[in-house]
Scaffold this active site. Structure first.
Site, mmCIF file in Angstrom:
data_model
loop_
_atom_site.group_PDB
_atom_site.id
_atom_site.type_symbol
_atom_site.label_atom_id
_atom_site.label_comp_id
_atom_site.label_asym_id
_atom_site.label_seq_id
_atom_site.Cartn_x
_atom_site.Cartn_y
_atom_site.Cartn_z
ATOM 1 N N GLU A 60 0.811 -1.225 0.000
ATOM 2 C CA GLU A 60 0.000 0.000 0.000
ATOM 3 C C GLU A 60 0.843 1.272 0.000
ATOM 4 O O GLU A 60 0.451 2.281 -0.589
ATOM 5 C CB GLU A 60 -0.971 0.005 1.182
ATOM 6 C CG GLU A 60 -2.220 -0.853 0.959
ATOM 7 C CD GLU A 60 -2.004 -2.328 1.221
ATOM 8 O OE1 GLU A 60 -0.936 -2.688 1.745
ATOM 9 O OE2 GLU A 60 -2.891 -3.148 0.892
ATOM 10 N N HIS A 129 -11.646 -5.412 8.488
ATOM 11 C CA HIS A 129 -12.117 -5.214 7.116
ATOM 12 C C HIS A 129 -13.485 -4.546 7.077
ATOM 13 O O HIS A 129 -14.208 -4.672 6.089
ATOM 14 C CB HIS A 129 -12.199 -6.558 6.359
ATOM 15 C CG HIS A 129 -10.858 -7.161 6.046
ATOM 16 N ND1 HIS A 129 -10.047 -7.699 7.013
ATOM 17 C CD2 HIS A 129 -10.182 -7.298 4.875
ATOM 18 C CE1 HIS A 129 -8.931 -8.151 6.445
ATOM 19 N NE2 HIS A 129 -8.996 -7.924 5.161
#
Lengths: 324, 352
Positions: A60, A129
């Site tokens: 990321e 998540h």
């Protein structure tokens, strides 16, 4: 007018911007050949090719660094961070680098980039998540924060985000991807920082964002059966924040309820409540009520997640408290 | 505990006391070598002046001097094209000057003046001059390697042959962003040159004591399918040679390279650090390998006239004096700058 899903609206919006502007590129994990883990970028690789639709490793920081470096040298990248929880892995790029570059360089650096990410709960993915982290982004000077609640706004706000000269964090709500809505034909470009009045009522102002908007509307329907007529404002953007729309509604109704998916402490509703308290206190006829997720990490089980996230019933209860 | 040494050595390293190495057979033309010398003299003088101004209370906050590490920045500055991109660290004064950024605004930025490179809003650790291809000095270790990739990617997408050069210290090789960036650069075959300035100390800690391999960058190269390149970072000619070849390779589409330049900082990590953790012997050894005095001796031995070098030194000194005087005479930034340029509309407005 065409009916489409929220997920298809994402791909439609990206494609429109890429067709219009050859400097728009799109990168992220599984976004190309796989079409995105939420199938929100299906068909883009075929249409625009691997030069502009770029699959990345699971890295990321590398993704956002690439987006930043590209944005400062002439491209307009759209970077996908698959789950907004993963922003924590690359928060240095968001908070220290992207948000501050223009300021630190006295305006020399411009970063026209969009970070798209799937945010929020409702799909039982558990604590890593499912978070709603738009409030993290709102705290950082230098980035704009957008979160659409319906397919039409996905198209209009994503177009505006890509064209915006500032970095925009674009929160798509993962529980909304399968929802459908009408999207008018032709070009739709919204203005960032303009809230939408999605229901007009006399008695109370309910301010919501993303997946909390349909829940606020469902609550308003219940309240209507009790003779309570609610206004529902879809904020659509936290930065810029449409204080004008919120304040003028509160002046008219005298009551404010915010509906946030953020955990309780420092959720965006706290800022809205603080502004209204500071600027409209004498227009209020009752306490400001915040309906939030409790201050907990999110549980995975359906029965538990449903308790944690604000429901229409909790919004109804919040409005009753606000009205006394 | 050490891995095997790199297979290919761009140049061997020496220990203290060994004579200066023979001039490489591919020595650059004299004009280039004089320019390298001038750049290093200017950097050295600038950093010394910055240090003096700090002691006088005219430079506030912190700064991280590049004293002793000039050859790396000078060589790349000489080898880069004006439209190439530099990404540097908080120890970035040398790299900024290397791109032709005038001394005055850099000095004024250190002094927090309105005439500073960023009008005082960035400070020593964030020197940026986009018009000179100086795309920023970054103060969070490792992050800018990923950003440098973005500039290199952009050049590739836009179809230019611009090259990005990214400088960082030995300490950066142990953070995740380094590895994310190297992998992506290799996979995407980006026109980027990563330059590790290994000055042996990760802030206050010997790099060898916290790193699993002997050479923090060169020994990691194979993990990214890159050849190891270890070079004497205190040898301006060797640095210029590798700068030229690595930039040419990137420009030709051969992808990234990773260079480890062995060097040494004369002072501490930052202003707050007297560097007492280093032995006198180590410091003495490296002062003997000082890139500037060594290069001067070599140039004279090669037949460059001392008068020429003295002239360069005098010119540098007067440039530094002039920059200092102008910076010192300039105003402090107005309060209105506090809420300027957060967003592209020029302001800091977050509401409507």
């Amino acid at each position: 007018m065409a009916e489409m899903t929220y997920r298809d609206a994402v791909a439609v919006a990206i494609a429109k911007e890429m067709e219009r502007d050859p400097t728009v590129v799109f990168l992220g994990e599984d976004v190309g050949a796989a079409g995105g883990v939420f199938k929100a970028s299906v068909g883009l690789l075929e249409k625009f090719g691997p030069e502009r639709i770029v699959d990345t490793p699971i890295a990321e920081e590398a993704i956002l660094g690439a987006a930043m470096g590209a944005a400062m040298t002439g491209l307009r990248p759209i970077a996908e961070i698959m789950f907004s929880d993963f922003l924590a892995v690359c928060w240095d790029l968001v908070a220290n680098e992207i948000a501050k570059a223009r300021y630190m360089t006295n305006g020399q650096v411009s970063l026209p980039l969009v970070i798209r990410t799937s945010n929020g709960a409702g799909v039982r993915f558990g604590a890593q998540h499912s978070q709603s982290v738009e409030n993290w982004a709102m705290m950082i000077p230098g980035i704009k924060v957008v979160a659409p609640s319906m397919p039409r706004d996905v198209v209009g706000l994503l177009a505006a985000a890509v064209r915006d000269p500032d970095p925009v964090l674009f929160f798509e709500h993962k529980s909304l991807y399968a929802t459908k809505g009408d999207v008018e034909e032709g070009e739709i470009i919204d203005e960032l920082g303009r809230a939408a009045l999605v229901r007009q009522g006399r008695d109370v102002t309910i301010v919501a964002l993303a997946a909390m908007v349909p829940r606020a509307l469902a609550a308003a329907d219940v309240l209507a059966t009790e003779g309570i007529d609610a206004t529902v404002i879809d904020l659509r953007s936290l930065v810029p924040l449409d204080v004008t729309t919120i304040a003028s509604s509160v002046v008219a109704t005298g009551h404010l309820v915010t509906v946030e998916e953020n955990p309780r402490l420092c959720g965006w509703g706290a800022e809205v409540a603080s502004i209204v308290a500071e600027e409209c206190l004498f227009d209020l006829d009752g306490p400001i009520v915040r309906v939030t997720t409790p201050h907990v990490p999110l549980p995975a089980a359906e029965a538990l997640e449903d308790v944690a996230i604000p429901s229409p019933a909790r919004v109804v209860e919040g409005v009753r408290r606000a009205l006394g | 505990m050490f891995s095997s040494r790199p297979q290919t050595w761009t140049t061997t390293t020496r220990t203290a006391g060994e004579p200066a190495p023979p001039v490489p057979s591919t020595a650059a033309p004299e004009a280039v070598r004089l320019s390298l010398y001038r750049r290093m003299v200017e950097m050295r003088g600038f950093e010394k002046r910055a240090s003096e101004l700090f002691l006088q209370g005219l430079v506030k906050g912190t700064s991280h001097l590049g004293l002793g590490q000039e050859a790396v920045a000078a060589a790349f500055g000489e080898a880069m094209r004006p439209d190439d991109y530099t990404f540097a660290t908080y120890r970035g004064h040398n790299h900024t000057l290397a791109r032709g950024v005038p001394m005055m605004p850099v000095m004024a930025e250190l002094m927090g003046r309105e005439s500073g490179l960023m009008a005082g809003k960035g400070g020593s650790m964030h020197l940026t001059s986009v018009q000179h291809g100086m795309m920023g000095s970054y103060a969070i270790i490792g992050a800018h390697l990923t950003i440098a990739n973005g500039a290199a990617w952009s050049a590739k997408v836009r179809g230019t042959d611009q090259v990005t050069v990214c400088f960082f210290g030995d300490g950066a090789t142990n953070i995740g962003a380094f590895h994310e960036a190297l992998n992506l650069a290799a996979v995407w075959k980006l026109p980027v040159v990563f330059v590790c300035e290994n000055n042996l100390w990760m802030e206050y800690t010997p790099i060898g004591s916290v790193t699993a391999v002997r050479q923090p960058a060169a020994d990691r190269a194979s993990a990214y399918n890159l050849p190891p390149a270890l070079v004497d970072g205190n040898d301006a000619d060797a640095m210029y040679a590798i700068a030229t070849s690595s930039i040419a390779g990137a420009r030709a589409g051969n992808g990234p390279s990773l260079i480890e330049a062995l060097t040494y900082r004369h002072g501490g990590h930052s202003r707050a650090d007297p560097a007492q953790y280093r032995s006198d012997a180590e410091v003495r050894e490296w002062l003997e390998r000082d890139p500037l005095s060594r290069y001067r001796l070599r140039l004279v031995a090669e037949g460059v006239s001392s008068e020429e070098l003295v002239r360069i030194e005098a010119e540098a000194q007067s440039k530094i004096d002039e920059a200092t005087a102008q910076a010192q005479a300039s105003a402090e930034p107005p309060a209105s700058l506090v809420e300027k340029d957060v967003f592209a509309d020029g302001g800091a407005t977050w509401r409507r």
